[in-house]
Design a protein around this motif. Structure first.
Motif, PDB file in Angstrom:
ATOM      1  N   TYR A   7       0.868  -1.063  -0.066  1.00  0.00           N
ATOM      2  CA  TYR A   7       0.165  -0.094   0.129  1.00  0.00           C
ATOM      3  C   TYR A   7       1.029   1.339  -0.058  1.00  0.00           C
ATOM      4  CZ  TYR A   7      -3.969  -3.218   1.694  1.00  0.00           C
ATOM      5  OH  TYR A   7      -4.944  -3.896   1.539  1.00  0.00           O
ATOM      6  N   LYS A   8       0.513   2.111  -0.924  1.00  0.00           N
ATOM      7  CA  LYS A   8       1.161   3.784  -0.632  1.00  0.00           C
ATOM      8  C   LYS A   8       0.631   4.045   0.681  1.00  0.00           C
ATOM      9  CE  LYS A   8       1.509   6.650  -3.591  1.00  0.00           C
ATOM     10  NZ  LYS A   8       3.167   6.840  -3.342  1.00  0.00           N
ATOM     11  N   GLY A   9       1.467   5.180   1.161  1.00  0.00           N
ATOM     12  CA  GLY A   9       1.029   5.905   2.277  1.00  0.00           C
ATOM     13  C   GLY A   9      -0.356   6.225   2.176  1.00  0.00           C
ATOM     14  N   ASP A  10      -0.776   6.751   1.217  1.00  0.00           N
ATOM     15  CA  ASP A  10      -2.363   7.116   1.077  1.00  0.00           C
ATOM     16  C   ASP A  10      -3.461   6.058   1.181  1.00  0.00           C
ATOM     17  OD1 ASP A  10      -2.197   6.347  -1.181  1.00  0.00           O
ATOM     18  OD2 ASP A  10      -2.461   8.272  -2.242  1.00  0.00           O
ATOM     19  N   GLY A  11      -3.040   4.838   1.240  1.00  0.00           N
ATOM     20  CA  GLY A  11      -4.020   3.780   1.218  1.00  0.00           C
ATOM     21  C   GLY A  11      -4.167   3.165  -0.136  1.00  0.00           C
ATOM     22  N   THR A  12      -3.639   3.493  -1.118  1.00  0.00           N
ATOM     23  CA  THR A  12      -3.686   2.928  -2.391  1.00  0.00           C
ATOM     24  C   THR A  12      -2.975   1.643  -2.447  1.00  0.00           C
ATOM     25  OG1 THR A  12      -3.686   4.919  -3.601  1.00  0.00           O
ATOM     26  CG2 THR A  12      -3.408   3.287  -5.040  1.00  0.00           C
ATOM     27  N   LEU A  13      -3.867   0.591  -3.021  1.00  0.00           N
ATOM     28  CA  LEU A  13      -3.253  -0.706  -3.185  1.00  0.00           C
ATOM     29  C   LEU A  13      -2.418  -0.750  -4.295  1.00  0.00           C
ATOM     30  CD1 LEU A  13      -3.149  -3.751  -2.161  1.00  0.00           C
ATOM     31  CD2 LEU A  13      -5.196  -4.097  -3.505  1.00  0.00           C
ATOM     32  N   LEU A  14      -1.246  -1.185  -4.219  1.00  0.00           N
ATOM     33  CA  LEU A  14      -0.409  -1.334  -5.471  1.00  0.00           C
ATOM     34  C   LEU A  14      -0.204  -2.818  -5.898  1.00  0.00           C
ATOM     35  CD1 LEU A  14       2.855   0.663  -4.217  1.00  0.00           C
ATOM     36  CD2 LEU A  14       1.297   1.279  -5.451  1.00  0.00           C
TER      37      LEU A  14
END
Length: 584
Positions: A188-195
């Motif tokens: 996850y990116k720090g903003d919560g986006t699942l990579l």
């Protein structure tokens, strides 16, 4: 066998090990020192009431000594800014806006020095609410809790991202139970986006000792990789009981942004499970990983197998998308053999002052070249911390709490360079258990303290780490509380069972969930608690202004490695050594 990092002289007829050692040296020389980890200001803005917002940000090692900070606020991200600071802030890296009533506000922090204006931090938004919101929430892709979390910058933007291993089923090879599901790694990116998500499959059993991983920039490209113990996913190697005692075992390195596997090597071999000391696959299933600056210039990846009996370590460098062997060590090849000295983790610290990391296996330490530096021979310690415990002495020290029965010295401090005993407790111990707690948390005792206790009875001890004086026999409610930098000044507060406050003082803050990481992750130099709850991670941070400022702790090499190691094994709280990250 040991594959030396320095280039060997390859004479005619010399064995292939020397040729491989020479290749490792050439690759390292060609690669040179890797770039330092890029970190942004990590500006955090948290509402602390109906009209106040706390802001905190990092002081970086590259900042000029005279750097100061101006704070600006605007109603919109691109709207006109109002300067809130009457003069640039030099004393600390935080600010409280006490006139923030109503709605959302956007904040920017501008560093300034005699050299000019540096890159600004922000804008960041704070939603002013009626109560304190002293944590950031990262929403997961399901209503599960996380087993472990790795924290690093996956895409090179200077912000920390998160790799979670889920779900949280804890099984120990010593008290084995069948896996209920498969572990998944999720980035996850720090903003919560699942990579990305990677299913580890049924051949990685559900327990921390089967499934180590670390997240770190191994090749110096500014983006962290994810290294994990893996196995085939196209075939099920479980036996009738449900144990995995056969089949391939690997270390895979995944691209941090995409999850694509970029490198793979064999894991230190299982062989016959009985070779590790029992027929139940207990001791053969003790796996760890680590990151060490073995040449002082670039991070190497460590793969470890064995804790209680046989012990094996393989070291690799990730260069041009391949894992290249550096050296291999097996304790059974030593004279006398080094057996059963492992801990439930690993510390990688420059203990001899030569600029290169040693590997603290537990009660034994490997030099940077894969040779034994020293061995206490006292058996398996549960609690192990490396720090400058005695500043009046040169070098670092290691403090221990031993699980193995000891007539004396079950709590002890040794010189990190030599293993020489400095002090040890005079009383016998049966089974000192868990991580304990280390840090300067008692205001009545100068220097740090060490707390831990017995697993099978109610004996608890708090010792003065500098001189071995017994300070207390009280039970703090857990064998693994955390002594964290949370308030102002050098003294740490104690976090245990959802409560944060001064040692023997009132509860000042609370947190929810199981702690999965501790470290300087957000804002200024104080530390955060990362906790796991169903469907989310929470990053709890202090909102108490400080009157001093310090360089971000992640720019200390040992502290940074310790944070990486939190993704596997016991959760040992990171400790700084005073050694800067390369490139600083």
């Amino acid at each position: 066998m040991r594959l030396r990092r320095t280039t060997a002289s390859v004479a005619a007829g010399f064995c292939w090990l020397a040729r491989l050692a020479a290749l490792a040296g050439l690759l390292t020389a060609a690669a040179g020192a890797v770039a330092a980890e890029r970190l942004d200001r990590s500006l955090v803005a948290l509402a602390t009431g109906t009209n106040s917002v706390y802001l905190g940000w990092r002081l970086l090692a590259a900042d000029p000594p005279d750097v100061a900070f101006e704070v600006y606020r605007s109603a919109t991200a691109s709207g006109p800014r109002v300067r809130l600071t009457t003069r640039p802030l030099k004393e600390s890296c935080n600010f409280v806006d006490t006139n923030a009533a109503g709605g959302s506000w956007h904040y920017v922090v501008q560093p300034v020095s005699a050299r000019g204006r540096l890159a600004e931090a922000g804008p960041i938004t704070a939603q002013v609410a009626g109560q304190s919101t002293a944590f950031q929430r990262l929403t997961l892709q399901g209503h599960y809790t996380s087993d472990k979390v790795g924290i690093a910058d996956l895409d090179g933007d200077g912000q920390l991202d998160f790799v979670v291993k889920q779900p949280n089923q804890i099984s120990d090879p010593g008290v084995w139970r069948r896996s209920e599901d498969t572990f998944k790694l999720e980035a996850y990116k720090g903003d919560g986006t699942l990579l990305w998500r990677h299913d580890l499959g049924w051949n990685i059993e559900q327990g921390v000792w089967w499934s180590p991983f670390v997240v770190f920039d191994l090749d110096g490209d500014g983006r962290a990789e994810v290294a994990a113990k893996t196995a085939p996913t196209d075939r099920d190697y479980r036996d009738a009981e449900g144990k995995v005692t056969s089949g391939p075992e690997w270390c895979s390195v995944f691209d941090g942004q995409t999850g694509r596997e970029i490198a793979r090597v064999d894991w230190p071999a299982r062989g016959n499970v009985t070779d590790w000391g029992d027929p139940r696959n207990n001791r053969a299933s003790r796996h760890l990983m680590g990151v060490a600056w073995l040449d002082g210039q670039r991070p190497s990846l460590l793969l470890l197998r064995g804790t209680y009996t046989k012990m094996v370590v393989h070291a690799y460098d990730l260069v041009d998308g391949r894992l290249h062997p550096v050296w291999r060590w097996c304790g059974d090849d030593e004279t006398p053999p080094v057996r059963g000295q492992g801990m439930h983790g690993v510390h990688t610290v420059d203990v001899d002052g030569d600029g290169r990391d040693e590997v603290v296996l537990g009660a034994a330490v490997l030099d940077d070249n894969g040779r034994v530096l020293w061995n206490l021979g006292m058996g398996h310690p549960d609690a192990v911390y490396v720090s400058d415990i005695l500043p009046e002495r040169p070098g670092l020290e290691i403090i221990y709490g031993f699980e193995t029965r000891q007539r004396s010295n079950g709590f002890c401090v040794v010189e990190a360079k030599t293993g020489r005993l400095i002090w040890g407790c005079p009383h016998p111990t049966e089974h000192i258990h868990s991580q304990g707690m280390f840090g300067d948390f008692d205001p009545e005792n100068p220097g740090p303290e060490f707390y831990d206790g017995e697993k099978f009875n109610r004996d608890r001890w708090t010792y003065s780490a500098r001189d071995g004086r017994l300070l207390a026999r009280e039970d703090l409610g857990s064998l693994s509380p955390y002594a964290i930098w949370w308030a102002d000044g050098d003294l740490r507060w104690v976090a245990v069972r959802g409560r944060i406050g001064p040692y023997r003082g009132p509860v000042a803050d609370t947190y929810e969930g199981r702690v999965v990481a501790v470290g300087d992750i957000l804002g200024d130099w104080r530390e955060e608690l990362v906790t796991s709850l169903p469907g989310e991670l929470r990053i709890y941070t202090t909102t108490r202004p400080a009157t001093s400022r310090r360089v971000c702790l992640l720019q200390d090499r040992a502290y940074r490695s310790d944070l990486a190691h939190a993704a596997m094994g016991y959760l040992y709280q990171p400790q700084a050594s005073g050694t800067p990250m390369p490139g600083r």
